[in-house]
Design a protein around this motif. Structure first.
Motif, PDB file in Angstrom:
ATOM      1  N   LEU A  24       0.823  -1.205   0.000  1.00  0.00           N
ATOM      2  CA  LEU A  24       0.000   0.000   0.000  1.00  0.00           C
ATOM      3  C   LEU A  24       0.863   1.264   0.000  1.00  0.00           C
ATOM      4  O   LEU A  24       0.598   2.221  -0.742  1.00  0.00           O
ATOM      5  CB  LEU A  24      -0.913   0.006   1.234  1.00  0.00           C
ATOM      6  CG  LEU A  24      -2.033  -1.029   1.268  1.00  0.00           C
ATOM      7  CD1 LEU A  24      -2.728  -1.015   2.616  1.00  0.00           C
ATOM      8  CD2 LEU A  24      -3.042  -0.762   0.149  1.00  0.00           C
ATOM      9  N   LEU A  25       1.908   1.267   0.830  1.00  0.00           N
ATOM     10  CA  LEU A  25       2.766   2.446   0.926  1.00  0.00           C
ATOM     11  C   LEU A  25       3.626   2.613  -0.321  1.00  0.00           C
ATOM     12  O   LEU A  25       3.894   3.744  -0.755  1.00  0.00           O
ATOM     13  CB  LEU A  25       3.643   2.340   2.176  1.00  0.00           C
ATOM     14  CG  LEU A  25       2.886   2.425   3.501  1.00  0.00           C
ATOM     15  CD1 LEU A  25       3.806   2.126   4.676  1.00  0.00           C
ATOM     16  CD2 LEU A  25       2.242   3.799   3.682  1.00  0.00           C
ATOM     17  N   LYS A  26       4.059   1.501  -0.925  1.00  0.00           N
ATOM     18  CA  LYS A  26       4.831   1.609  -2.158  1.00  0.00           C
ATOM     19  C   LYS A  26       3.973   2.207  -3.262  1.00  0.00           C
ATOM     20  O   LYS A  26       4.424   3.100  -4.006  1.00  0.00           O
ATOM     21  CB  LYS A  26       5.367   0.241  -2.583  1.00  0.00           C
ATOM     22  CG  LYS A  26       6.199   0.292  -3.868  1.00  0.00           C
ATOM     23  CD  LYS A  26       6.839  -1.053  -4.213  1.00  0.00           C
ATOM     24  CE  LYS A  26       7.700  -0.935  -5.467  1.00  0.00           C
ATOM     25  NZ  LYS A  26       8.408  -2.206  -5.796  1.00  0.00           N
ATOM     26  N   CYS A 135      11.558  -7.262   3.328  1.00  0.00           N
ATOM     27  CA  CYS A 135      11.651  -6.735   1.969  1.00  0.00           C
ATOM     28  C   CYS A 135      11.860  -7.862   0.964  1.00  0.00           C
ATOM     29  O   CYS A 135      11.315  -7.830  -0.147  1.00  0.00           O
ATOM     30  CB  CYS A 135      12.766  -5.696   1.886  1.00  0.00           C
ATOM     31  SG  CYS A 135      14.047  -5.984   0.683  1.00  0.00           S
ATOM     32  N   ASP A 136      12.637  -8.883   1.334  1.00  0.00           N
ATOM     33  CA  ASP A 136      12.905  -9.993   0.430  1.00  0.00           C
ATOM     34  C   ASP A 136      11.623 -10.739   0.064  1.00  0.00           C
ATOM     35  O   ASP A 136      11.379 -11.051  -1.107  1.00  0.00           O
ATOM     36  CB  ASP A 136      13.888 -10.978   1.069  1.00  0.00           C
ATOM     37  CG  ASP A 136      15.286 -10.402   1.198  1.00  0.00           C
ATOM     38  OD1 ASP A 136      15.616  -9.443   0.480  1.00  0.00           O
ATOM     39  OD2 ASP A 136      16.053 -10.922   2.030  1.00  0.00           O
ATOM     40  N   GLU A 294      15.620  -1.601  -3.642  1.00  0.00           N
ATOM     41  CA  GLU A 294      14.623  -0.522  -3.552  1.00  0.00           C
ATOM     42  C   GLU A 294      13.540  -0.854  -2.541  1.00  0.00           C
ATOM     43  O   GLU A 294      13.066   0.013  -1.803  1.00  0.00           O
ATOM     44  CB  GLU A 294      13.971  -0.274  -4.917  1.00  0.00           C
ATOM     45  CG  GLU A 294      12.928   0.841  -4.859  1.00  0.00           C
ATOM     46  CD  GLU A 294      12.013   0.894  -6.061  1.00  0.00           C
ATOM     47  OE1 GLU A 294      10.862   1.357  -5.900  1.00  0.00           O
ATOM     48  OE2 GLU A 294      12.429   0.474  -7.158  1.00  0.00           O
ATOM     49  N   ASN A 295      13.158  -2.120  -2.491  1.00  0.00           N
ATOM     50  CA  ASN A 295      12.072  -2.506  -1.593  1.00  0.00           C
ATOM     51  C   ASN A 295      12.444  -2.404  -0.126  1.00  0.00           C
ATOM     52  O   ASN A 295      11.561  -2.442   0.738  1.00  0.00           O
ATOM     53  CB  ASN A 295      11.575  -3.913  -1.937  1.00  0.00           C
ATOM     54  CG  ASN A 295      10.678  -3.909  -3.153  1.00  0.00           C
ATOM     55  OD1 ASN A 295      10.060  -2.890  -3.480  1.00  0.00           O
ATOM     56  ND2 ASN A 295      10.588  -5.036  -3.838  1.00  0.00           N
ATOM     57  N   ARG A 296      13.742  -2.270   0.174  1.00  0.00           N
ATOM     58  CA  ARG A 296      14.111  -1.959   1.559  1.00  0.00           C
ATOM     59  C   ARG A 296      13.409  -0.672   2.001  1.00  0.00           C
ATOM     60  O   ARG A 296      12.934  -0.561   3.135  1.00  0.00           O
ATOM     61  CB  ARG A 296      15.630  -1.794   1.696  1.00  0.00           C
ATOM     62  CG  ARG A 296      16.435  -3.079   1.680  1.00  0.00           C
ATOM     63  CD  ARG A 296      16.161  -3.953   2.897  1.00  0.00           C
ATOM     64  NE  ARG A 296      16.402  -3.287   4.152  1.00  0.00           N
ATOM     65  CZ  ARG A 296      17.596  -3.152   4.739  1.00  0.00           C
ATOM     66  NH1 ARG A 296      18.662  -3.665   4.154  1.00  0.00           N
ATOM     67  NH2 ARG A 296      17.720  -2.548   5.895  1.00  0.00           N
TER      68      ARG A 296
END
Length: 352
Positions: A24-26, A135-136, A294-296
């Protein structure tokens, strides 16, 4: 109050909730609609060793959520040296809304959490790296083969039993994934870790396998993951470790040829190019290492929003207006306040 120290502290449902919040935040961030959930909040970031992804992701996450991050670089505070960890935790808790700590020893983070009165987030220790593996798994969800559910995914970790291996093993088996750790027997996950993984599987329906055969490990894998073959304090073992892992356990194109065509390559970074993985794999079409990096940022936003935002005092325009009036009136008559000169006042009047 809860801390984010170990994914084992959370149920599968809670971890899935954090993964959903990450999405949601991404999406909000990518579409320019990220709300300032942490407006006015501060994060104290303790680092006992330098960092790229952890430092940048937490600092940018706080900024994008409307807050502020204070970077406390290695050796900059008295943590456990001239001041006890207890005192550091208590003092910081009076000044910041959360503490992120990247420490050499896991006991340092748990001691901070014991005494802090604000949430403590584990940014990495010698035992685990929970923010990385959240994140992974989110990255795996984004790159899952069509039609595969999260619990159907197969993850092969090739390499030493690092802190990332520990964390990935725990979160995958907690969520019901199928996890394989492949390494020479001496460098496989210790029995205590394996026991936790097997208990997770009994509850979640996932599976855990330890093997010395890398070709068997990657066969059927959706994701092939590796990490450095040594960590801080193990530098003297580098020749011995290199001899044990090279070349059989290196992730190269020959090994990936035994994996399904859709299998993706992952690495938490930093990587020793040409050691645990070749350039051809890192820069090749199967690699998703930069999506992972990036997903970190997005996972960190989710952790901060979940653990910090609900604790913030709600903002009130009426209360702010009332306090602003009191403070302005006080400053008007304060002995140290000098009235503006007539010339300044007339200049102000001309621009009002």
């Amino acid at each position: 109050m809860r801390h984010f120290i170990d994914t084992q502290d959370f149920t599968s449902t809670e971890l899935r909730s954090l993964l959903e919040l990450t999405g949601l935040l991404k999406a909000a961030d990518k579409q320019g609609g990220l709300p300032p959930l942490l407006a006015g909040a501060s994060l104290g970031m303790i680092f006992e060793e330098p960092s790229t992804r952890t430092r940048i992701s937490f600092e940018v996450a706080m900024t994008r959520l409307g807050g502020h991050a204070l970077y406390l670089k290695p050796g900059e505070i008295h943590l456990g040296v001239r001041e006890s960890i207890k005192d550091t935790a208590r003092v910081m808790s009076r000044m910041v809304d959360a503490i992120e700590a990247r420490t050499l020893k896991h006991a340092t983070v748990t001691e901070l959490a014991r005494w802090a009165t604000v949430p403590v987030i584990n940014g990495l220790t010698d035992y685990n790296h929970p923010t990385q593996v959240l994140c992974d798994v989110f990255t795996m969800i984004e790159h899952s083969p069509d039609g595969k559910r999260l619990e159907d995914l197969r993850v092969a970790f090739i390499g030493d039993a690092t802190n990332v291996c520990s964390s990935l093993m725990m979160i995958c088996t907690r969520l019901g994934l199928n996890f394989t750790h492949c390494a020479p027997a001496r460098y496989q996950a210790p029995e205590a870790w394996q026991a936790i993984a097997r208990a997770n599987c009994a509850a979640s329906g996932g599976s855990f396998t330890a093997t010395e055969d890398p070709q068997a490990a990657v066969a059927g894998a959706d994701f092939v993951y590796t990490d450095l073959w040594w960590w801080v304090g193990q530098e003297a073992e580098i020749p011995e470790r290199t001899a044990a892992f090279m070349p059989r356990y290196q992730i190269n194109e020959a090994l990936l040829a035994h994996a399904p065509a859709h299998a993706k390559f992952m690495h938490c970074l930093p990587a020793s190019r040409g050691v645990e993985v070749t350039d051809a794999v890192m820069d090749g079409p199967r690699s998703i290492i930069y999506d992972q990096s990036e997903n970190r940022l997005h996972a960190e936003k989710a952790i901060l929003a979940a653990f910090v935002a609900p604790r913030l005092k709600p903002r009130s325009a009426a209360r702010s207006h009332w306090h602003a009036g009191r403070i302005a009136e006080f400053l008007k008559h304060h002995p140290l306040t000098e009235p503006a000169s007539p010339a300044v006042l007339s200049e102000v009047d001309r621009h009002v």
